[in-house]
Design a protein around this motif. Structure first.
Motif, mmCIF file in Angstrom:
data_model
loop_
_atom_site.group_PDB
_atom_site.id
_atom_site.type_symbol
_atom_site.label_atom_id
_atom_site.label_comp_id
_atom_site.label_asym_id
_atom_site.label_seq_id
_atom_site.Cartn_x
_atom_site.Cartn_y
_atom_site.Cartn_z
ATOM 1 N N ASN A 127 43.560 87.676 77.817
ATOM 2 C CA ASN A 127 41.988 87.912 77.603
ATOM 3 C C ASN A 127 41.840 87.626 76.192
ATOM 4 O OD1 ASN A 127 41.498 89.158 80.048
ATOM 5 N ND2 ASN A 127 42.819 90.948 79.535
ATOM 6 N N ARG A 130 40.463 83.220 76.474
ATOM 7 C CA ARG A 130 39.253 83.064 77.482
ATOM 8 C C ARG A 130 38.011 83.079 76.634
ATOM 9 N NH1 ARG A 130 37.609 84.011 82.528
ATOM 10 N NH2 ARG A 130 35.825 85.223 83.087
ATOM 11 N N THR A 158 44.364 86.047 81.762
ATOM 12 C CA THR A 158 43.106 86.922 81.769
ATOM 13 C C THR A 158 42.887 87.770 82.994
ATOM 14 O OG1 THR A 158 40.612 86.665 81.623
ATOM 15 C CG2 THR A 158 41.669 85.066 82.756
ATOM 16 N N TRP A 168 47.343 84.150 85.425
ATOM 17 C CA TRP A 168 48.134 83.899 84.210
ATOM 18 C C TRP A 168 48.980 82.592 84.321
ATOM 19 C CZ3 TRP A 168 49.228 88.412 86.852
ATOM 20 C CH2 TRP A 168 50.448 88.493 87.491
ATOM 21 N N ARG A 197 38.665 84.459 86.981
ATOM 22 C CA ARG A 197 39.630 85.130 85.879
ATOM 23 C C ARG A 197 40.615 83.791 85.630
ATOM 24 N NH1 ARG A 197 37.108 88.881 83.433
ATOM 25 N NH2 ARG A 197 35.806 89.879 84.943
#
Length: 278
Positions: A127, A130, A158, A168, A197
């Motif tokens: 995270n 991003r 993320t 990921w 995501r």
């Protein structure tokens, strides 16, 4: 739809190298207990990670951008110590106000993608990228990968705010190796719900003509065809849908044990952006 309006630009790593300044920018820093549990479970079960940590004389793991709390870094350390009780774990934050005193066997220091001059065996950044511009991603990757110990690995991804949906990448010194989707079986209506995501390098590539879009579309179609297994629960249904993807020729990594999470892992080549040459 996820909000991508607050993208951030990092310092040029080449301009900052040798000046003792962390490479990166201050991000929102939100975190929470067990937010990264799906990635952690996958990490400690991954044969390449296990072999790396077991073979290293003095294993070191670095968590980049742990945010406003120590929580997920300490949890990560606890799970990695099921492989190597003596592993050294360091959390790095670019915001000096977030640097904490040591606790639970973890040190917290000022740093970013330059890794504070460490040469770790395992790096995680969740995270973080991003919130950057997409043209900053490969530069951040390069900074991390060039500083890994021999055989080192980098996990970059993320997840949502409470960790029910996560995506990921696994990278080594040569670049991306694989992409993994992981989700709470009861939280997702169809696999493509995880598209929001996707890591930054892929988030804008989920469009017709791109490989990642083709994968998610195929996963949705397999999920629909496996609807007859729904009475047995979403884990069983996904297991059959995943097998359908394999039967169709998708290079899906087999899952060899019972898991709490629904997982989909494919080699990077299966989802790399069109024109990818790195």
């Amino acid at each position: 739809m996820a909000d991508h309006t607050r993208n951030l630009r990092a310092h040029n790593v080449r301009a900052e190298e040798g000046r003792g300044r962390p490479f990166g920018v201050v991000t929102r820093g939100t975190t929470g207990h067990n937010r990264l549990r799906r990635s952690d479970r996958w990490t400690v079960a991954h044969p390449r990670v296990r072999r790396l940590l077991l073979d290293a004389p003095h294993p070191l793991a670095v968590d980049v951008g742990y945010g406003a709390s120590h929580t997920t870094t300490v949890e990560w350390a606890s799970r990695l110590r099921t492989i190597r009780p003596d592993i050294e774990v360091v959390g790095l934050e670019i915001d000096p106000e977030r640097v904490l005193p040591p606790r639970d066997g973890v040190r917290f220091e000022l740093g970013g993608f330059e890794l504070a001059d460490y040469r770790p065996h395992l790096v995680r950044a969740f995270n973080v990228l991003r919130q950057y511009d997409v043209d900053q991603v490969e530069r951040a990757w390069e900074s991390v990968l060039s500083r890994l110990a021999p055989g080192g690995l980098f996990i970059e991804g993320t997840c949502d705010e409470i960790g029910r949906r996560a995506v990921w990448l696994l990278l080594d010194r040569d670049g991306p190796v694989s992409l993994t989707f992981a989700w709470d079986p009861g939280d997702v209506e169809k696999p493509s719900d995880l598209a929001e995501r996707l890591p930054k390098i892929l988030i804008h590539r989920n469009v017709p003509g791109e490989r990642v879009h083709a994968l998610l579309s195929a996963a949705d179609q397999a999920w629909d065809r496996a609807a007859g297994w729904e009475p047995y629960g979403p884990r069983v249904r996904w297991r059959h849908a995943r097998q359908m993807l394999i039967d169709e020729g998708w290079p899906v990594t087999p899952v060899r044990r019972n898991l709490r999470d629904n997982l989909l892992t494919v080699p990077w080549a299966a989802v790399a952006p069109e024109g990818w040459t790195a």
